[in-house]
Design an enzyme around this catalytic site. Structure first.
Site, PDB file in Angstrom:
ATOM      1  N   ARG A 205       0.857  -1.177   0.000  1.00 41.86           N
ATOM      2  CA  ARG A 205       0.000   0.000   0.000  1.00 41.86           C
ATOM      3  C   ARG A 205       0.902   1.239   0.000  1.00 41.86           C
ATOM      4  O   ARG A 205       1.959   1.256   0.643  1.00 41.86           O
ATOM      5  CB  ARG A 205      -0.899   0.037   1.240  1.00 41.86           C
ATOM      6  CG  ARG A 205      -2.124  -0.864   1.129  1.00 41.86           C
ATOM      7  CD  ARG A 205      -3.113  -0.370   0.062  1.00 41.86           C
ATOM      8  NE  ARG A 205      -4.312  -1.189  -0.065  1.00 41.86           N
ATOM      9  CZ  ARG A 205      -4.484  -2.168  -0.951  1.00 41.86           C
ATOM     10  NH1 ARG A 205      -3.515  -2.485  -1.797  1.00 41.86           N
ATOM     11  NH2 ARG A 205      -5.622  -2.833  -1.012  1.00 41.86           N
TER      12      ARG A 205
ATOM     13  N   GLU B  48      -4.128   7.308  -4.693  1.00 43.83           N
ATOM     14  CA  GLU B  48      -4.308   6.915  -6.099  1.00 43.83           C
ATOM     15  C   GLU B  48      -5.573   7.547  -6.678  1.00 43.83           C
ATOM     16  O   GLU B  48      -6.548   7.695  -5.943  1.00 43.83           O
ATOM     17  CB  GLU B  48      -4.395   5.383  -6.188  1.00 43.83           C
ATOM     18  CG  GLU B  48      -3.094   4.729  -5.719  1.00 43.83           C
ATOM     19  CD  GLU B  48      -3.168   3.206  -5.677  1.00 43.83           C
ATOM     20  OE1 GLU B  48      -4.174   2.639  -6.135  1.00 43.83           O
ATOM     21  OE2 GLU B  48      -2.205   2.602  -5.171  1.00 43.83           O
TER      22      GLU B  48
ATOM     23  N   HIS C 203      -0.918   0.263 -10.066  1.00 42.11           N
ATOM     24  CA  HIS C 203      -1.623  -0.693  -9.203  1.00 42.11           C
ATOM     25  C   HIS C 203      -2.104  -1.913 -10.008  1.00 42.11           C
ATOM     26  O   HIS C 203      -3.312  -2.159 -10.117  1.00 42.11           O
ATOM     27  CB  HIS C 203      -2.799  -0.016  -8.491  1.00 42.11           C
ATOM     28  CG  HIS C 203      -3.180  -0.724  -7.205  1.00 42.11           C
ATOM     29  ND1 HIS C 203      -3.661  -0.079  -6.091  1.00 42.11           N
ATOM     30  CD2 HIS C 203      -3.153  -2.038  -6.863  1.00 42.11           C
ATOM     31  CE1 HIS C 203      -3.912  -0.958  -5.127  1.00 42.11           C
ATOM     32  NE2 HIS C 203      -3.600  -2.165  -5.583  1.00 42.11           N
TER      33      HIS C 203
HETATM   34  C1  DGY Z   1      -6.092  -5.713  -3.186  1.00 43.57           C
HETATM   35  O1  DGY Z   1      -6.799  -6.682  -3.448  1.00 43.57           O
HETATM   36  O2  DGY Z   1      -6.092  -5.180  -2.097  1.00 43.57           O
HETATM   37  C2  DGY Z   1      -5.190  -5.244  -4.247  1.00 43.57           C
HETATM   38  O3  DGY Z   1      -4.471  -4.120  -3.913  1.00 43.57           O
HETATM   39  C3  DGY Z   1      -5.938  -5.056  -5.553  1.00 43.57           C
HETATM   40  O4  DGY Z   1      -5.071  -5.604  -6.486  1.00 43.57           O
END
Ligand code: DGY
Length: 317
Positions: free
Chosen positions: A236, A265, A283
Site C-alpha cells: 500500500r 491513487e 496498481h
Molecule cells: C487488493 O486486493 O487489495 C489489491 O491491492 C488489488 O489488487
C-alpha cells in the site's frame, strides 16, 4: 436482496451475480462519489466496493440498510472497520486468490528496477538509443543478493519463493515473529526492521496498509537501507514516505525503486515522476484475467453465504 457493485467486475462474475441477486452494476466504471456511496447505504443490502472506493465513517453513516460490505480485493484499509462494526455491518474480502499475481508483480518490479527496463524502454521509444555498448544501462544481478521481505504473509512468502528458487536470491524477513514457512526457504528472521534494512540488497514490502504501517518506510528507515539497494512496494502506498524516497533516489543512496501503489491513487507523488531510477506501475498487482475473476467469485461466495444467513468464508477482523 439488492447488491450494489461500485466498479466493473469481470463479465463472468457480473453475470453470476445477476443470476442470483438484484444487482446494480456500474456500466460506466466511473468511481462513485462519496455522496453516491453514502446514499447506497440506505438503498442496498450489500455494498460491493473495491480499493478505489473510500468507505469512511461518513459513507457508512449514510443509511441503515447495508448489512454486508463485500470488498473486491484483499486489502481493506479503505474501509472504516470500526464504523462498520459499530453499525453491525459485516465486512469480507478476497484473500488467497491474488497471492501469485501479486508476487509475480513484485518480481516484475524487482527485475525492472534491477535491469533498468523502464529507463531502457523510454530511451528506445524516444529515439535516443544509439546501439549496444559494454557500458550501456548497467544494472544489478539478482543471484546471491539478499531480498529482505517486510511482512511474511502469503504474498511475502510467495515473493520470497520466486526470488529464491527462480533467481538464486538469499531471503531475510521481518515479521512479528519467526514463521514456519521460513524453514524451506532458509530465510533469516530479523526481529528488528532496521536490521533487515541494513542487510538487504532489495527490500520488498508486503504488510497491510493502515494505521500501524503508515510511513513504516520513512526517512530514517530509508537511511538504514544498504547504500545502492532497491525498494519494492506492491503493498500500500501509505507504507512509504514518498518525499523521503525521492530524496534517497536522487542522492543515489538507493539505486532504484519499483512501485505499484501510492498513498492517494490515482495521484502519483510529483517528486517521483521525473526520476529515471524508479519504476512506476498503476496498481497492477492482481491484474491478470484469472485472478480478477477469482477475486470476483470469492466476493460472490461471501455475498451468497450472507444471503443464506451462514458464516462468511472471508470475514475481515
Ligand atoms: C487488493 O486486493 O487489495 C489489491 O491491492 C488489488 O489488487
Amino acid at each position: 436482496m439488492r447488491v450494489l457493485v461500485t466498479r466493473r467486475w469481470p463479465e463472468a462474475v457480473e453475470r453470476a451475480l445477476g443470476e442470483r441477486f438484484e444487482v446494480i452494476l456500474n456500466d460506466t466504471d466511473k468511481p462513485l462519489s462519496q455522496a453516491e456511496l453514502a446514499a447506497a447505504m440506505g438503498e442496498f443490502d450489500v455494498l460491493a466496493p473495491t480499493v478505489s472506493d473510500c468507505i469512511d465513517a461518513d459513507v457508512i453513516g449514510g443509511g441503515d440498510r447495508v448489512k454486508l460490505i463485500a470488498n473486491y480485493g484483499v486489502g481493506f484499509d479503505h474501509i472504516d472497520l470500526a464504523a462498520a462494526k459499530a453499525k453491525g455491518i459485516a465486512v469480507s474480502n478476497t484473500p488467497g486468490v491474488l497471492t501469485d499475481a501479486t508476487a509475480d508483480l513484485a518480481l516484475t518490479l524487482i527485475l525492472m528496477a534491477a535491469r533498468r527496463a523502464g529507463e531502457g524502454e523510454r530511451e528506445l521509444r524516444s529515439g535516443q538509443w544509439t546501439g549496444w555498448r559494454p557500458t550501456h544501462l548497467i544494472g544489478s544481478a539478482l543471484r546471491g543478493k539478499v531480498l529482505g521481505v517486510v511482512g511474511f504473509g502469503r504474498i511475502g512468502v510467495a515473493t520470497a519463493e520466486r526470488a529464491k528458487h527462480g533467481f538464486g536470491m538469499t531471503i531475510a524477513y521481518y515479521a512479528r515473529g519467526p514463521k514456519p514457512e521460513a524453514e524451506a526457504l532458509d530465510a533469516e528472521f530479523c526481529a528488528e526492521l532496521e536490521d533487515l534494512l541494513g542487510k538487504s540488497d532489495f527490500v520488498s514490502l508486503h504488510v497491510p496498509g493502515g494505521g500501524d504501517t503508515a510511513n513504516l518506510i520513512d526517512a530514517a528507515a530509508l537511511a538504514a537501507m544498504k547504500p545502492g539497494s532497491y525498494l519494492i512496494n506492491t503493498a500500500r502506498g501509505g507504507v512509504v514516505d514518498h518525499d523521503a524516497l525521492a530524496d534517497a533516489l536522487k542522492s543515489g543512496h538507493l539505486a532504484g525503486a519499483g512501485l505499484d501503489v501510492y498513498p492517494h491513487e490515482p495521484q502519483v507523488p510529483e517528486a517521483l515522476l521525473d526520476l529515471e531510477n524508479v519504476v512506476l506501475l498503476p496498481h497492477l498487482g492482481s491484474a491478470n484475467a484469472e485472478t480478477r475473476e477469482a477475486m470476483g467469485m470469492r466476493a460472490l461466495a461471501n455475498i451468497e453465504a450472507f444471503a443464506k444467513g451462514g458464516d462468511l468464508p472471508d470475514p475481515v477482523a
